[in-house]
Design a protein around this motif. Structure first.
Motif, PDB file in Angstrom:
ATOM      1  N   GLN A  69      -4.778   0.597  -7.957  1.00 50.84           N
ATOM      2  CA  GLN A  69      -5.460  -0.588  -7.424  1.00 50.84           C
ATOM      3  C   GLN A  69      -4.933  -1.858  -8.114  1.00 50.84           C
ATOM      4  N   ALA A  70      -4.671  -1.748  -9.407  1.00 46.91           N
ATOM      5  CA  ALA A  70      -4.149  -2.918 -10.151  1.00 46.91           C
ATOM      6  C   ALA A  70      -2.784  -3.327  -9.593  1.00 46.91           C
ATOM      7  N   MET A  71      -1.942  -2.330  -9.279  1.00 50.58           N
ATOM      8  CA  MET A  71      -0.624  -2.648  -8.708  1.00 50.58           C
ATOM      9  C   MET A  71      -0.775  -3.276  -7.331  1.00 50.58           C
ATOM     10  N   VAL A  72      -1.691  -2.710  -6.539  1.00 54.37           N
ATOM     11  CA  VAL A  72      -1.919  -3.258  -5.190  1.00 54.37           C
ATOM     12  C   VAL A  72      -2.295  -4.738  -5.311  1.00 54.37           C
ATOM     13  N   ASN A  73      -3.228  -5.025  -6.212  1.00 54.50           N
ATOM     14  CA  ASN A  73      -3.665  -6.424  -6.388  1.00 54.50           C
ATOM     15  C   ASN A  73      -2.501  -7.308  -6.836  1.00 54.50           C
ATOM     16  N   PHE A  81       0.849  -1.200   0.000  1.00 56.91           N
ATOM     17  CA  PHE A  81       0.000   0.000   0.000  1.00 56.91           C
ATOM     18  C   PHE A  81       0.883   1.249   0.000  1.00 56.91           C
ATOM     19  N   TYR A  82       0.794   2.013  -1.090  1.00 58.05           N
ATOM     20  CA  TYR A  82       1.690   3.140  -1.310  1.00 58.05           C
ATOM     21  C   TYR A  82       0.970   4.133  -2.224  1.00 58.05           C
ATOM     22  N   ILE A 123       1.855 -11.285  -5.341  1.00 62.25           N
ATOM     23  CA  ILE A 123       3.270 -11.654  -5.160  1.00 62.25           C
ATOM     24  C   ILE A 123       3.543 -11.961  -3.685  1.00 62.25           C
ATOM     25  N   ALA A 124       2.992 -11.140  -2.798  1.00 63.75           N
ATOM     26  CA  ALA A 124       3.195 -11.348  -1.355  1.00 63.75           C
ATOM     27  C   ALA A 124       2.686 -12.730  -0.950  1.00 63.75           C
ATOM     28  N   LYS A 125       1.534 -13.077  -1.487  1.00 59.25           N
ATOM     29  CA  LYS A 125       0.936 -14.368  -1.154  1.00 59.25           C
ATOM     30  C   LYS A 125       1.831 -15.505  -1.671  1.00 59.25           C
TER      31      LYS A 125
END
Ligand code: AMP
Ligand code: ZN
Ligand code: FE
Ligand code: FE
Length: 275
Positions: free
Chosen positions: A221-225, A215-216, A230-232
């Motif tokens: 929103q597309a980047m957040v998703n 979150f930055y 990737i985090a998952k």
């Protein structure tokens, strides 16, 4: 619901907020927990904690280190660090000397290649003893009427590929991650959009990276998703913050990013298990 902002700069690096001003604004935005992550500097943590305690705000000790990977600047955040560690103090002293010397090198290039004459004392006065960097030079250029804005200063003179650009000391990501781990911290990749090379993330994970700043303000929103995915995939912790620098970047405000406090709990759990 409780919220946090885990990416704030203060006067102790290139932000403009004093601890009092920072916490005042944090309270106004109904944020319950913050992390001060000054560049190469931990001096602001204790003073911010003292003010924050009076207002019932929680402070996570943090830092933002500059690293380089294949020619790209990579910022690594360290959360819940033992910020009084002697080895850290010594390393940050060296970085401070490097940063001071770099200012003279940048000003020298400015003079030689653009004819702009800027006094080092003006830059150091603006930095007020904190970690000095290019944002202070940009502010000095604005103050002297040489450019109209901070972004113009970076675009024309001090951004990378510009005539007065001088790279500062940079860790390898492995070194930055290693230092953060050594002081019990959790290494997190800051603003991954600026890296713009997702294929490097697995390698950083192999080096010990534990989180991603999903979150930055600049993340759509597309980047957040995308970064959540990737985090998952790599079992990384999720963080976020405004990267507010106060009036040095007035368009980036505290309150623009508020992450759920549950993510702070996850960082603490990680620290308890592996820190
Ligand atoms: P330094 O650590 O001295 O190289 O300065 C890096 C800092 O300068 C970043 O953390 C930002 O705060 C700021 N910065 C870098 N590029 C820009 C830009 N294009 N516009 C505004 N600020 C920038
Ligand atoms: Zn900065
Ligand atoms: Fe950064
Ligand atoms: Fe930052």
């Amino acid at each position: 619901m409780k919220y946090a902002d885990l990416h704030l700069h203060t006067v102790f690096s290139d932000g403009t907020y004093t601890p009092e001003e920072l916490i005042e604004e944090v309270c106004r935005q109904s944020i319950s927990a913050v992390s001060v992550v000054d560049h190469d500097n931990v001096d602001g943590i204790e003073p911010v904690k003292i003010i924050a305690e009076q207002r019932n705000i929680e402070v996570l000790p943090g830092i933002e280190l500059t690293a380089e990977y294949n020619g790209t600047e990579v910022h690594i955040l360290g959360y819940l660090i033992e910020y009084k560690d002697d080895n850290l103090t010594r390393t940050l002293d060296t970085l401070k000397r490097n940063r001071n010397e770099r200012i003279y090198k940048i000003l020298d290039r400015l003079r030689r290649y653009t004819g702009i004459d800027l006094e080092a004392s003006l830059v150091f006065d603006i930095a007020k003893g904190g970690t000095v960097g290019r944002l202070h030079i940009a502010r000095a250029l604005v103050k002297n009427g040489i450019v109209n804005s901070i972004s113009e200063a970076f675009q024309r003179y001090i951004g990378d590929k510009c005539p007065a650009y001088v790279a500062g000391f940079r860790f390898s990501p492995q070194q930055a991650i290693g230092l953060i781990k050594q002081i019990g911290g959790i290494p997190v990749l800051a603003h991954p959009y600026s890296l713009d090379q997702d294929e490097l993330i697995p390698e950083l994970v192999n080096n010990g990276l534990r989180g991603l700043e999903v979150f930055y303000p600049e993340h759509t929103q597309a980047m957040v998703n995308h970064y959540l995915d990737i985090a998952k995939k790599f079992n990384l912790l999720i963080t976020g913050g405004s990267d507010c620098h106060g009036s040095a970047k007035p368009e980036v405000r505290i309150g623009s990013i508020k992450i759920p406090y549950t993510l702070v709990n996850k960082l603490k759990k990680e620290k308890a298990q592996n820190g």
